[in-house]
Design a protein around this motif. Structure first.
Motif, PDB file in Angstrom:
ATOM      1  N   GLU A   1       0.794  -1.224   0.000  1.00 17.01           N
ATOM      2  CA  GLU A   1       0.000   0.000   0.000  1.00 17.01           C
ATOM      3  C   GLU A   1       0.831   1.280   0.000  1.00 17.01           C
ATOM      4  N   LEU A   2       1.853   1.341   0.835  1.00 19.37           N
ATOM      5  CA  LEU A   2       2.570   2.602   1.015  1.00 19.37           C
ATOM      6  C   LEU A   2       3.447   2.928  -0.182  1.00 19.37           C
ATOM      7  N   ARG A   3       3.469   4.202  -0.550  1.00 28.20           N
ATOM      8  CA  ARG A   3       4.455   4.652  -1.531  1.00 28.20           C
ATOM      9  C   ARG A   3       5.750   4.942  -0.772  1.00 28.20           C
ATOM     10  N   LEU A   4       6.710   4.027  -0.934  1.00 23.68           N
ATOM     11  CA  LEU A   4       7.998   4.127  -0.251  1.00 23.68           C
ATOM     12  C   LEU A   4       9.077   3.794  -1.247  1.00 23.68           C
ATOM     13  N   ASP A   5      10.253   4.365  -1.062  1.00 16.62           N
ATOM     14  CA  ASP A   5      11.363   4.068  -1.957  1.00 16.62           C
ATOM     15  C   ASP A   5      12.649   3.975  -1.148  1.00 16.62           C
TER      16      ASP A   5
END
Ligand SMILES: Cc1ncc(C[n+]2csc(CCOP(=O)(O)OP(=O)(O)O)c2C)c(N)n1
Lengths: 282, 315
Positions: free
Chosen positions: A53-57
């Protein structure tokens, strides 16, 4: 099943969750302390967030538009540390330093040592308020980041939890999603025997949350609920995730005994075997 | 010199049951930590007089005050960070302002909490609690003192705060604790070590090291932080001429600050202070943490030598 859930790689999520559960056992065994029960219950929720779900990089851990995850029940640190490690934010080998002097992996999630942690928590009832503050900030700056807070059910006895939830509802923070790890047990026993929090879904509704009541170990249900949260406008979402304390390790399930007690060597070996095998050192 | 290690928390649990036996009106509250604080011993024997209210420390304290204002002796327990920290203004207003007969026994004070880390290592509680008008504050150094302190606080009407340590500690006293009295655990006239809680045993070790080289250090256990035994302190200042304080608490606001203030007003002598510097704690082995934060025996010895050199007692 929602469209998102249908396209997600559910098997990959399940496999990852199993690895995280093994890490939790290894970490708490190596530390000789920590909170296995509430880490195992929240594992599928954390996995769904961090791996779907999370937009993480991992290449840009402080990207301004990253989604924020606040682990308000900060004692479930092993679950989050493991997920972040397996997502590429820190070396997996570092996990076994949990709670040791000099480690970045403090007993409760700590952003002073590990900046990828959005908010240091530990004393219950504070993470949710910080999440509300972050969601308000995003609204002010017209940011696109979404904010997620994970609460414990024992934590729902604490007054500040409800003050913060009231603020989230009052300010109609539709960029805020609150996830309750409803595992039924706190330190000393069953929440309903100590200080009952039910009917909990009705409480969230009364506090003006779009409220979903799901099985917190069912990935299609978790992803579907997160999907609904993302598309809900004009108010925050609360997901009551019904979970099993100690999930995945037979003798840790549905008991408060392993809330704050690590496994012995024999118990850790037995737990790893039940989770599909592997050594105590990873 | 120091006996085997014993649990202060076990001592509390056992003594609490005895207080409950003696006073059928006495009630006990806890906030989901009854296994750790040992109030569960009381809860098992007297379930109808035991209220484990869950994770709500501020309201536990206000409820305790309400029961105390209804005529009971009330004990309330949780970790120090939650009793003195989370519930501070409830302790201030509902308990102290109301002169309510609430006895707060907080476990897990200081760095010795260990693995839980800086959020849980309460280093400011003695200062916060000592600053409240009408509050009695005790930080026992061992299990016998814990039992005596729990008895002592039931012998008067009014608020009290007792700080206990998570780790077992060596027995250093015979349990003859008296409120408002410092206990002289070792005589000496070259220097005085003024210590509290877990650091009392360490002070005795330091005194033993000094003795080996012919220096006699007096050791005072200031378990009774408030009321404070100014007489014993000033006597030590006059008779030994130098004071080293040792505490597992913020050095900014704890026993050392109290000793420095009291001596500078009445009988100024050199004072050096061992305590946690202006920092939060962190996760780690409890005893390694003491060393890391400057509370080691070696560091205390260095400070003692500094004082002795300043006094011209050694070169
Ligand atoms: C304010 C506060 N009080 C007490 C504690 C000690 N404590 C740590 S976990 C816990 C129980 C929490 O129960 P729950 O929220 O249900 O956690 P979970 O079962 O999900 O692990 C308690 C009382 C704390 N961390 N913070």
């Amino acid at each position: 099943m929602s469209a998102v859930a249908a396209t997600a790689d559910l098997d990959a999520l399940r496999t990852t969750a199993r690895e995280i559960r093994k890490d939790i056992i290894r970490m708490t065994y190596a530390a000789g302390g920590g909170h296995p029960g509430g880490s195992l219950s929240v594992t599928d929720l954390v996995t769904a967030l961090v791996f779907h779900e999370l937009r993480l990089d991992p290449a840009h851990p402080d990207a301004p538009d990253r989604d924020r995850l606040v682990l308000s029940k900060g004692h479930a640190a092993p679950a989050l540390y493991s997920a972040l490690a397996r997502r590429g934010f820190l070396p997996v080998e570092e996990l076994l330093t949990l709670r040791k002097l000099g480690s970045r992996l403090q007993g409760h999630v700590d952003r002073n040592k590990l900046p990828v942690i959005e908010a240091s928590t530990g004393c219950l009832g504070q993470g949710i308020g910080m999440a509300v503050g972050m969601a308000l900030d995003q609204r002010l700056r017209k940011g696109a980041a979404r904010v997620y807070a994970i609460l414990g059910d024992g934590e729902c006895q604490a007054g500040p939890t409800w003050e913060a939830l009231m603020a989230g509802g009052h300010y109609k923070l539709d960029n805020l999603t609150v996830i309750l790890d409803r595992n039924q047990y706190e330190t000393d026993g069953d929440t309903e025997a100590l200080m009952g929090i039910e009917p909990i879904a009705e409480k969230f509704r009364a506090f003006r949350y779009e409220t979903l009541d799901i099985d917190g170990h069912d990935f299609p249900a978790i992803l579907g609920a997160l999907d609904t949260a993302r598309s809900t406008k004009g108010r925050p979402t609360a997901i009551v995730a019904r979970t099993v304390k100690g999930k995945g390790v037979s003798f840790m399930e549905r008991t408060h005994v392993y809330h704050g007690k690590p496994p012995t060597k024999e118990e850790a070996e037995k737990a790893l075997a039940e989770l599909g095998g592997g050594s105590l050192t990873g | 010199m120091t006996g085997k290690s014993e649990s202060l928390r076990d001592a509390y649990g056992v003594e609490l049951v005895a207080r409950g036996d003696a006073d059928p009106e006495l009630v006990v509250l806890d906030a989901d930590l009854s296994g750790s604080t040992r109030t569960q011993l009381f809860g098992k024997k007297y379930p109808e007089r035991f209220f484990n209210v869950g994770v709500m420390e501020p309201t536990m304290v206000t409820m305790a005050a309400g029961m105390a204002l209804s005529g009971r002796t009330v004990f309330a327990s949780t970790f120090a960070i939650f009793a003195a920290g989370q519930a501070y203004n409830m302790v201030r207003q509902s308990v102290c302002y109301n002169h309510a007969n609430v006895k707060i026994v907080a476990t897990h004070g200081g760095l010795l909490v260990g693995g839980d880390g800086g959020t849980h290592q309460m280093l400011e509680d003695l200062a916060l609690m000592r600053g409240l008008p009408g509050m009695t504050v005790i930080a026992p150094s061992d299990a016998p003192t814990t039992r005596a302190a729990v008895r002592a606080i039931t012998e008067f009407q009014g608020p009290a705060y007792v700080r206990l340590t998570r780790e077992n500690l060596p027995v250093v006293t015979d349990g003859s604790f008296a409120l408002g009295k410092a206990a002289e655990l070792r005589p000496g006239s070259d220097l005085t070590l003024v210590a509290v809680g877990a650091m009392v045993a360490r002070a005795l070790e330091v005194a033993e090291e000094l003795h080996k080289v012919g220096v006699e250090a007096r050791v005072l256990d200031f378990a009774s932080i408030k009321p404070f035994d100014e007489k014993a302190l000033l006597k030590a200042a006059r008779e030994t001429g130098a004071i080293l304080t040792l505490e597992e608490h913020s050095v900014l606001t704890g026993l050392g600050a109290l000793v420095a203030a009291a001596t500078s007003e009445a009988y100024p002598v050199p004072v050096r202070r061992i305590g946690v510097p202006d920092l939060f704690g962190e996760s780690g082995d409890p005893w390694l943490l003491l060393d890391r934060y400057g509370l080691s025996k070696e560091r205390a010895l260095e400070e003692a030598w500094e004082l002795l050199r300043g006094r011209g007692k050694v070169n």
